[in-house]
Design an enzyme around this catalytic site. Structure first.
Site, PDB file in Angstrom:
ATOM      1  N   ASP A 110      -9.181  49.793 114.071  1.00 33.30           N
ATOM      2  CA  ASP A 110      -9.140  50.986 114.918  1.00 33.30           C
ATOM      3  C   ASP A 110      -7.721  51.164 115.430  1.00 33.30           C
ATOM      4  OD1 ASP A 110     -11.854  51.646 114.692  1.00 33.30           O
ATOM      5  OD2 ASP A 110     -12.421  50.420 116.412  1.00 33.30           O
ATOM      6  N   ASP A 125     -14.467  56.749 111.840  1.00 35.61           N
ATOM      7  CA  ASP A 125     -15.298  56.998 113.023  1.00 35.61           C
ATOM      8  C   ASP A 125     -15.350  58.489 113.341  1.00 35.61           C
ATOM      9  OD1 ASP A 125     -15.645  54.243 113.390  1.00 35.61           O
ATOM     10  OD2 ASP A 125     -13.979  54.097 114.795  1.00 35.61           O
TER      11      ASP A 125
END
Length: 155
Positions: A110, A125
């Site tokens: 991330d 995501d």
């Protein structure tokens, strides 16, 4: 079109993660827009919002099952339902992008860090969340449209 969109999403997701991993140290944060947006390299062993941490195999198995169901369902969707197919491509592309990370790294990379929104997330995501919300809206309005069509036939 489904396959092209899905593969493009996976490619953009994996390329963006590759760039982050190669150019940043784990935990490093680079301010892009003062007080609003940073690039922050973190690994997430859970799901969205870091839920269910350290459940790698659960997510791998779940992803395989969900993708299998979607791919089977996709064969039944008429080609003229382009929006539905596009939304499913976004969902699958996002799921596969994070699946690749979990499979090969044990965690999801991330890096998109909007300081007004607590979780750090990635391209996959983004496609997952947007496509699921859009699919819910699509199904809601499609169901109303189908129900309205049935009512008109019975009049």
């Amino acid at each position: 079109m489904f396959w092209i969109v899905m593969i493009a999403i996976v490619a953009v997701d994996q390329l963006s993660k590759y760039i982050i991993v190669r150019s940043m140290e784990l935990g490093q944060s680079i301010e892009v827009i003062d007080g609003f947006f940073h690039l922050t390299y973190v690994l997430n062993t859970g799901a969205s919002f870091s839920l269910l941490q350290d459940q790698r195999w659960f997510f791998i198995v779940l992803t395989v099952i969900v993708l299998a169901v979607v791919f089977i369902y996709l064969r039944q969707i008429p080609r003229d339902k382009k929006l539905l197919r596009l939304l499913l491509a976004g969902f699958c592309g996002g799921a596969i992008g994070n699946f690749i990370d979990r499979l090969y790294q044990g965690a999801v990379v991330d890096f998109l860090d909007f300081k007004v929104w607590p979780p750090v997330f990635n391209v996959a995501d983004s496609f997952l969340v947007v496509s699921v919300i859009a699919l819910c809206i699509y199904i809601l309005f499609e169901e109303k449209s189908v129900a309205k069509g049935r009512e008109q036939k019975h009049e």
